[in-house]
Design an enzyme around this catalytic site. Sequence first.
Site, PDB file in Angstrom:
ATOM      1  N   LEU A   1       0.776  -0.817  -0.125  1.00  0.00           N
ATOM      2  CA  LEU A   1      -0.549   0.021   0.427  1.00  0.00           C
ATOM      3  C   LEU A   1       0.720   1.399   0.219  1.00  0.00           C
ATOM      4  O   LEU A   1       1.285   0.970   0.237  1.00  0.00           O
ATOM      5  CB  LEU A   1      -1.135   0.057   1.405  1.00  0.00           C
ATOM      6  CG  LEU A   1      -2.557  -1.199   1.167  1.00  0.00           C
ATOM      7  CD1 LEU A   1      -2.881  -0.745   2.716  1.00  0.00           C
ATOM      8  CD2 LEU A   1      -2.855  -0.629  -0.122  1.00  0.00           C
TER       9      LEU A   1
ATOM     10  N   ASP B   1      -8.211   7.028   9.450  1.00  0.00           N
ATOM     11  CA  ASP B   1      -7.223   6.747   8.362  1.00  0.00           C
ATOM     12  C   ASP B   1      -7.007   5.835   7.979  1.00  0.00           C
ATOM     13  O   ASP B   1      -5.914   5.222   8.831  1.00  0.00           O
ATOM     14  CB  ASP B   1      -6.244   8.201   8.959  1.00  0.00           C
ATOM     15  CG  ASP B   1      -6.823   9.435   8.413  1.00  0.00           C
ATOM     16  OD1 ASP B   1      -8.552   9.629   7.529  1.00  0.00           O
ATOM     17  OD2 ASP B   1      -5.926  10.105   9.717  1.00  0.00           O
ATOM     18  N   LEU B   2      -7.118   5.296   7.572  1.00  0.00           N
ATOM     19  CA  LEU B   2      -7.295   3.462   7.223  1.00  0.00           C
ATOM     20  C   LEU B   2      -6.307   3.364   6.440  1.00  0.00           C
ATOM     21  O   LEU B   2      -5.310   3.573   5.706  1.00  0.00           O
ATOM     22  CB  LEU B   2      -8.141   3.109   5.655  1.00  0.00           C
ATOM     23  CG  LEU B   2      -8.101   2.153   4.900  1.00  0.00           C
ATOM     24  CD1 LEU B   2      -8.372   1.400   6.075  1.00  0.00           C
ATOM     25  CD2 LEU B   2      -9.034   1.346   3.837  1.00  0.00           C
ATOM     26  N   ASP B   3      -5.655   1.982   7.380  1.00  0.00           N
ATOM     27  CA  ASP B   3      -4.197   1.578   6.869  1.00  0.00           C
ATOM     28  C   ASP B   3      -2.706   2.634   7.086  1.00  0.00           C
ATOM     29  O   ASP B   3      -2.101   2.970   6.607  1.00  0.00           O
ATOM     30  CB  ASP B   3      -3.908   0.880   5.685  1.00  0.00           C
ATOM     31  CG  ASP B   3      -4.859   0.013   5.483  1.00  0.00           C
ATOM     32  OD1 ASP B   3      -4.612  -0.750   6.718  1.00  0.00           O
ATOM     33  OD2 ASP B   3      -5.461  -0.348   4.132  1.00  0.00           O
ATOM     34  N   GLU B   4      -3.224   4.281   7.975  1.00  0.00           N
ATOM     35  CA  GLU B   4      -2.595   5.228   8.032  1.00  0.00           C
ATOM     36  C   GLU B   4      -2.159   5.200  10.003  1.00  0.00           C
ATOM     37  O   GLU B   4      -1.136   6.484   9.793  1.00  0.00           O
ATOM     38  CB  GLU B   4      -2.490   6.570   7.657  1.00  0.00           C
ATOM     39  CG  GLU B   4      -2.832   6.129   5.988  1.00  0.00           C
ATOM     40  CD  GLU B   4      -3.352   7.560   5.145  1.00  0.00           C
ATOM     41  OE1 GLU B   4      -3.294   8.911   5.332  1.00  0.00           O
ATOM     42  OE2 GLU B   4      -3.929   8.203   3.317  1.00  0.00           O
TER      43      GLU B   4
END
EC number: 3.5.1.10
Length: 290
Positions: free
Chosen positions: A202, A232-235
């Site tokens: 990602l 915050d998705l995957d952050e």
Amino acid sequence: MSARPQPDREFILTVSCPDRSGLVHAVTGFVVQYSGNIQESQQFDDRLQGHFFLRMRFDVPDPDISLEDLRSGFAPVAEAYRISWNLYDASTPTRTLIMVSKFGHCLNDLLFRRSTGALNIEVPAIVSNHRDFEPLAESHGIPFHHIPVTRETKPEAEARLLELVDELNVDLVVLARYMQILSNDLCKQLEGRAINIHHSFLPSFKGARPYNQAHERGVKLVGATAHYVTPDLDEGPIIEQGVVRVDHSQSPDTLVTLGRDVEAQVLARAVEWHSESRIMINGNRTVVLR
């Protein structure tokens, strides 16, 4: 002759506060006040942000000194230096709820490490939106909760998850390849106590079959990232990452196998460090005191 350290009388203290002179002296002075023996001490001074972090593991030989005594004794130090802190018995396991979908490599790895004592965690429940790993949970004597999730039932499913977190006094939620996006509200309620694992492709290779996409692009590194869950998705703040080199001769299936190995290892390290209070959040980053 000084008293010998008592392994069952060890405590961990974590400190996070604005940096100022005398901090380390004040903390070590507190330990000396109780005739404590420092076993480990790691610290980090973030000069850019002016913030100080410390983790200390120490032994208190006197059996009449309780954890509450120590907490009461440290409170004035914390107030004087504006310290955010935690102090607890080092032997206390972290109560960890594990969530999984249809890929069980991370779940299986965590349960194995727990069974051998490599992870100081207690798993009061395994939650899944599928029933694939119910037999695995039963084999470890862990209650399995099947909570199906659809677009229509997502609010009810997340409410049930939070009920379990509260009912079971859960300290940490681990998304061990749980393939559902958590709502913003749930992420906020689990802030700082939910860890996710995913492949490190990602944001380049999103969606389905990322390893096939990576193979088509001829990637040379396969990796994984463990991070705290945020809206915050995957952050969220990154805890740990790992990579393994690959080349043109390896098939997409081989990349998947290698990737799963890295995911399991990286997630295990993240859970270990969290359970030992080695991780402190510093804005969008983490400080990992090893």
